[in-house]
Design a protein around this motif. Structure first.
Motif, short mmCIF file in Angstrom:
data_model
loop_
_atom_site.label_atom_id
_atom_site.label_comp_id
_atom_site.label_asym_id
_atom_site.label_seq_id
_atom_site.Cartn_x
_atom_site.Cartn_y
_atom_site.Cartn_z
N TYR A 3 -8.04 -10.62 -5.31
CA TYR A 3 -7.32 -9.40 -5.64
C TYR A 3 -6.03 -9.75 -6.37
O TYR A 3 -5.49 -10.85 -6.20
N VAL A 4 -5.53 -8.79 -7.15
CA VAL A 4 -4.23 -8.94 -7.80
C VAL A 4 -3.34 -7.81 -7.31
O VAL A 4 -3.72 -6.64 -7.33
N LEU A 5 -2.15 -8.17 -6.84
CA LEU A 5 -1.20 -7.19 -6.35
C LEU A 5 -0.74 -6.29 -7.49
O LEU A 5 -0.43 -6.76 -8.59
N ASP A 6 -0.72 -4.99 -7.23
CA ASP A 6 -0.37 -4.00 -8.25
C ASP A 6 0.93 -3.32 -7.86
O ASP A 6 1.50 -3.59 -6.82
N MET A 7 1.40 -2.41 -8.73
CA MET A 7 2.62 -1.67 -8.42
C MET A 7 2.39 -0.68 -7.28
O MET A 7 1.25 -0.35 -6.94
N SER A 8 3.49 -0.20 -6.73
CA SER A 8 3.44 0.72 -5.59
C SER A 8 2.68 1.99 -5.92
O SER A 8 2.81 2.54 -7.01
N PRO A 9 1.89 2.50 -4.96
CA PRO A 9 1.23 3.79 -5.16
C PRO A 9 2.19 4.96 -4.99
O PRO A 9 1.86 6.10 -5.30
N LEU A 10 3.41 4.69 -4.48
CA LEU A 10 4.41 5.74 -4.28
C LEU A 10 5.07 6.11 -5.62
O LEU A 10 5.27 5.25 -6.47
N GLU A 11 5.40 7.36 -5.78
CA GLU A 11 6.02 7.83 -7.02
C GLU A 11 7.54 7.88 -6.86
O GLU A 11 8.10 8.82 -6.31
N TRP A 12 8.19 6.84 -7.37
CA TRP A 12 9.65 6.77 -7.32
C TRP A 12 10.23 7.67 -8.41
O TRP A 12 9.74 7.72 -9.53
N PRO A 50 9.89 2.24 1.98
CA PRO A 50 8.86 1.40 2.60
C PRO A 50 9.40 0.04 3.04
O PRO A 50 10.45 -0.40 2.56
N ASP A 51 8.70 -0.62 3.93
CA ASP A 51 9.09 -1.96 4.37
C ASP A 51 8.76 -3.01 3.33
O ASP A 51 9.33 -4.10 3.34
N ILE A 52 7.83 -2.69 2.45
CA ILE A 52 7.50 -3.57 1.34
C ILE A 52 7.07 -2.69 0.17
O ILE A 52 6.33 -1.72 0.36
N SER A 53 7.56 -3.00 -1.03
CA SER A 53 7.23 -2.14 -2.16
C SER A 53 7.38 -2.90 -3.48
O SER A 53 8.13 -3.87 -3.58
N ILE A 54 6.64 -2.42 -4.48
CA ILE A 54 6.76 -2.91 -5.85
C ILE A 54 6.97 -1.67 -6.72
O ILE A 54 6.03 -1.16 -7.32
N PRO A 55 8.20 -1.16 -6.78
CA PRO A 55 8.43 0.08 -7.53
C PRO A 55 8.26 -0.06 -9.03
O PRO A 55 7.99 0.91 -9.72
N THR A 56 8.43 -1.27 -9.56
CA THR A 56 8.20 -1.53 -10.98
C THR A 56 7.71 -2.96 -11.11
O THR A 56 7.79 -3.75 -10.16
N GLN A 57 7.20 -3.31 -12.27
CA GLN A 57 6.59 -4.63 -12.44
C GLN A 57 7.53 -5.74 -12.00
O GLN A 57 8.70 -5.76 -12.36
N TRP A 180 -5.26 -9.81 1.63
CA TRP A 180 -4.98 -8.46 1.15
C TRP A 180 -5.36 -7.43 2.20
O TRP A 180 -4.62 -6.48 2.44
N ARG A 181 -6.49 -7.60 2.86
CA ARG A 181 -6.92 -6.63 3.86
C ARG A 181 -5.93 -6.57 5.03
O ARG A 181 -5.62 -5.50 5.55
N GLU A 182 -5.44 -7.71 5.45
CA GLU A 182 -4.46 -7.75 6.54
C GLU A 182 -3.14 -7.13 6.10
O GLU A 182 -2.53 -6.35 6.84
N LEU A 183 -2.70 -7.45 4.89
CA LEU A 183 -1.45 -6.91 4.37
C LEU A 183 -1.52 -5.39 4.24
O LEU A 183 -0.60 -4.67 4.65
N PHE A 187 0.76 -2.52 6.24
CA PHE A 187 1.62 -1.61 5.48
C PHE A 187 0.77 -0.54 4.79
O PHE A 187 0.72 -0.47 3.56
N PRO A 188 0.11 0.31 5.56
CA PRO A 188 -0.80 1.31 4.95
C PRO A 188 -0.07 2.25 4.00
O PRO A 188 1.00 2.77 4.32
N GLY A 189 -0.64 2.42 2.81
CA GLY A 189 -0.09 3.34 1.83
C GLY A 189 1.13 2.85 1.08
O GLY A 189 1.66 3.55 0.22
N GLN A 190 1.58 1.61 1.36
CA GLN A 190 2.79 1.11 0.72
C GLN A 190 2.50 0.22 -0.48
O GLN A 190 3.34 0.07 -1.36
#
Length: 199
Positions: A3-12, A50-57, A180-183, A187-190
């Protein structure tokens, strides 16, 4: 499975973008320093921070709780840079936050079986440099078998051969399936990630 980590699904509603120099360092695999990190990044959203987030690249931040979990799941794989996250009180921020950099490296792309094209930028010593063709890691890429010694998450390293250098941007954060599954479960939804499909 990779898997490749992507940006946050949250809308900042508002984000702070780190300087281009820091982005270029990450692409090239140059270790970041504290002075590369925005001192007081400002973010605005209509949710609890969130406790963990990627709001932008390439801007990954964690709270104390997020850091604790990451250190449990991927010990020794990450560097943390303290920062003063500026958000409205309505977002219920934690006391401490860190910018996160992934330090672990691996080489899982099978360059002999993947389609490549010449890069405009040559290797530092003048050799030809090649990258994945088409859509890069979302295109015709092949991977080697995942082995037990592979870190749970990593950035790809270049492959140097006598006549050619194979280059993959170090921005991309690759993850083993189980990590990825554990992460995601912690942090569901983050966070969001995309599965790489081999052709």
């Amino acid at each position: 499975m990779v898997y490749v980590l992507d940006m946050s699904p949250l809308e900042w509603d508002r984000i702070t973008v780190p300087p281009d120099s820091a982005w270029q360092k990450l692409v090239d695999g140059v270790p970041l320093q504290q002075n590369d990190i925005p001192v007081e990044p400002r973010f605005i959203g209509r949710f609890k921070v969130p406790d963990i987030s990627i709001p932008t690249q390439y801007f990954i931040f964690v709270s104390s709780h997020g850091r604790e979990i990451l250190d449990e799941l991927a010990p020794g794989c990450l560097a943390y840079f303290p920062m003063e996250l500026r958000v409205p009180a309505s977002m219920q921020p934690a006391k401490n936050y860190w910018f996160v950099e992934v330090l672990s490296r691996a080489q899982l792309i099978d360059w002999d079986r993947s389609e490549t094209v010449p890069r405009l930028v040559r290797a530092p010593d003048g050799r030809e440099s090649r990258a994945l063709a088409g859509r890069g890691i979302w295109g015709a890429v092949k991977f080697k078998a995942i082995t037990p010694d592979l870190p749970p998450l990593w950035r790809e390293i270049d492959v140097d051969r006598p006549n050619v250098n194979y280059f993959q941007s170090k921005w991309s954060i690759f993850m083993r399936d189980e990590f990825w599954r554990e992460l995601d479960g912690r942090f569901p939804g983050q966070l969001s990630a995309r599965k790489i499909k081999e052709d």
